[in-house]
Write a protein that holds these residues in place. Structure first.
Motif, PDB file in Angstrom:
ATOM      1  N   VAL A  15       0.807  -1.167   0.017  1.00 43.81           N
ATOM      2  CA  VAL A  15      -0.158  -0.029  -0.067  1.00 43.81           C
ATOM      3  C   VAL A  15       0.863   1.102   0.066  1.00 43.81           C
ATOM      4  O   VAL A  15       1.747   1.339   1.160  1.00 43.81           O
ATOM      5  N   ARG A  16       1.015   1.911  -0.936  1.00 42.83           N
ATOM      6  CA  ARG A  16       1.599   2.935  -1.372  1.00 42.83           C
ATOM      7  C   ARG A  16       1.236   4.292  -1.340  1.00 42.83           C
ATOM      8  O   ARG A  16      -0.051   4.520  -1.916  1.00 42.83           O
ATOM      9  N   LEU A  17       1.736   5.362  -0.605  1.00 46.04           N
ATOM     10  CA  LEU A  17       1.128   6.685  -0.672  1.00 46.04           C
ATOM     11  C   LEU A  17       1.794   7.421  -1.927  1.00 46.04           C
ATOM     12  O   LEU A  17       3.168   7.566  -1.791  1.00 46.04           O
ATOM     13  N   ARG A  18       1.130   7.896  -2.482  1.00 44.41           N
ATOM     14  CA  ARG A  18       1.610   8.506  -3.959  1.00 44.41           C
ATOM     15  C   ARG A  18       2.265  10.148  -3.584  1.00 44.41           C
ATOM     16  O   ARG A  18       2.973  10.466  -4.037  1.00 44.41           O
ATOM     17  N   ARG A  19       1.133  10.850  -2.794  1.00 43.51           N
ATOM     18  CA  ARG A  19       1.395  12.073  -2.391  1.00 43.51           C
ATOM     19  C   ARG A  19       0.605  12.381  -1.286  1.00 43.51           C
ATOM     20  O   ARG A  19      -0.284  11.616  -0.851  1.00 43.51           O
ATOM     21  N   PHE A  20       0.974  13.266  -0.461  1.00 39.96           N
ATOM     22  CA  PHE A  20       0.306  13.505   0.803  1.00 39.96           C
ATOM     23  C   PHE A  20      -1.178  14.253   0.310  1.00 39.96           C
ATOM     24  O   PHE A  20      -1.305  14.645  -0.575  1.00 39.96           O
ATOM     25  N   GLY A  21      -2.178  13.627   1.281  1.00 40.54           N
ATOM     26  CA  GLY A  21      -3.495  14.150   0.987  1.00 40.54           C
ATOM     27  C   GLY A  21      -4.652  12.990   1.500  1.00 40.54           C
ATOM     28  O   GLY A  21      -4.251  12.335   2.727  1.00 40.54           O
ATOM     29  N   GLY A  22      -5.569  12.791   0.915  1.00 42.67           N
ATOM     30  CA  GLY A  22      -6.465  11.900   1.264  1.00 42.67           C
ATOM     31  C   GLY A  22      -6.482  10.492   0.894  1.00 42.67           C
ATOM     32  O   GLY A  22      -5.242  10.346   0.248  1.00 42.67           O
ATOM     33  N   PRO A  23      -7.557   9.755   1.213  1.00 40.59           N
ATOM     34  CA  PRO A  23      -7.249   8.312   0.822  1.00 40.59           C
ATOM     35  C   PRO A  23      -7.190   7.907  -0.450  1.00 40.59           C
ATOM     36  O   PRO A  23      -6.801   6.945  -0.899  1.00 40.59           O
ATOM     37  N   GLU A  24      -7.637   8.709  -1.490  1.00 40.06           N
ATOM     38  CA  GLU A  24      -7.645   8.501  -2.799  1.00 40.06           C
ATOM     39  C   GLU A  24      -6.100   8.599  -3.412  1.00 40.06           C
ATOM     40  O   GLU A  24      -5.750   8.046  -4.246  1.00 40.06           O
TER      41      GLU A  24
END
Length: 350
Positions: A9-18
């Motif tokens: 599960v990778r976070l692409r950029r800071f922000g919401g669950p999307e």
């Protein structure tokens, strides 16, 4: 034989669950002093929401993309050079802060805690952050004594429930502040409930509380400080009120700095900000000792950590939305071995 497949599960950029994505990733290899584990369970925590929104000081310098996952229970499937205390097939646990929402990951052998045979992996995972925080707050930070009067804010949350359950074992007199719909749960956990939306907790106990545990930080912790008796201790463990008010990282850090300064104010009251990462860095042996104790308490049924639902990779983004909405009574736990949920059926439990 086909090589195992790794997904994360990778976070692409800071922000919401999307901004979360499930992606294929290279299969890691255990280096010297490391083991590789096949992940059995990794709980989703509100702290993961803070990391995702760039509101968590301990990961403030990390920039996406990176893999989320604060804790892990896994089965060792590869040993690196120099590892002598573990064998293939051993089940182990660690607090990793990042990287454990995955099918496979590597871990430093020196930091691992064994998971007892027969202890459910998902329930074990719930203990690593929330219950460890509660245990160390009670026994390492506050050093509670039987009969002390203690107020727990956010008592229906993961840490709050753990504080009440462990506080009852320690012989404390407990009050729990929560929403009105959680009053029955607070009573079930052995505490006197306080409906914080309709009751003034600063007036509940004449003379004040011995200890207040506050993970909310409403009004900059001022009212919690006011609820203490002379000589009482405020243990701050979070700042969800600041997060809900859309404060940025600088505002969060100011709150923490103010609390440290309060520890020097006159009047006989004390304040302390607890960080599980700082505590582990200062006293690494305590972490393994305390986690082993929690595993033992869970294995014997003395404590019963709640798993709200076991989820698969395709449900992580929705799980983050549920975390932000609040109201969960137990932990959401990512179990990579679960098949994708295509039928809409829930996996809720107690």
């Amino acid at each position: 034989m086909m090589e195992p497949r790794n997904r994360v599960v990778r976070l692409r950029r800071f922000g919401g669950p999307e901004e979360l994505e499930v992606a294929d990733a290279p299969l890691p290899t255990a280096g010297r002093g490391e083991v590789r584990v096949r992940v059995l369970a990794s709980s989703l925590n509100y702290t993961d929401v803070l990391i995702r929104r760039h509101l968590y000081p301990q990961t403030a310098r990390r920039q996406p993309p990176f893999v989320l996952g604060y804790d892990v229970v896994g089965c060792i499937d590869q040993l690196g050079d120099g590892v002598k205390d573990f064998q293939l097939g051993d089940r182990v646990a660690d607090m990793t802060v990042l990287g454990s929402n995955a099918v496979y990951r590597t871990l430093r052998a020196a930091r691992l805690t064994r998971v007892p045979a027969g202890l459910d992996a998902a329930r074990a995972a719930t203990l690593i952050l929330s219950w460890m925080t509660a245990y160390q707050l009670l026994h390492r930070a506050a050093r509670v004594q039987r009969g002390q009067r203690v107020l727990v804010h956010g008592a229906a949350g993961a840490v709050g429930q753990a504080l009440l359950a462990l506080g009852r074992l320690a012989g404390l007199e407990l009050w729990g502040a929560a929403r009105s719909e959680h009053m029955a749960l607070i009573r079930e956990l052995g505490a006197t409930p306080i409906d914080y939306q309709h009751e003034d907790f600063t007036r509940v106990l004449p003379g004040g509380f011995d200890i207040v545990f506050d993970g909310i930080g409403e009004d900059g912790y001022r009212r919690s400080f006011a609820a203490l008796k002379h000589g009482g201790l405020l243990c701050a463990i979070g700042y969800s009120a600041g997060v809900q008010a859309q404060r940025g990282m600088s505002g969060i850090l100011m709150w923490i700095a103010r609390l440290y300064l309060w520890g020097w104010l006159p009047g006989g009251k004390r304040a302390r900000f607890y960080s599980i990462n700082l505590m582990r860095a200062l006293h690494p042996a305590w972490f393994r000792e305390d986690l082993e104790r929690l595993f033992e308490l869970s294995a014997t049924g003395a404590i019963r950590p709640r798993v709200a639902e076991r989820i698969s990779f395709d449900e992580v983004a929705e799980a983050h939305r549920r975390l932000e909405a609040g109201g969960l009574v137990g932990k959401l736990v990512l179990c990579p071995d679960l098949p994708l949920r295509r039928d809409g059926a829930a996996r809720a439990e107690v």
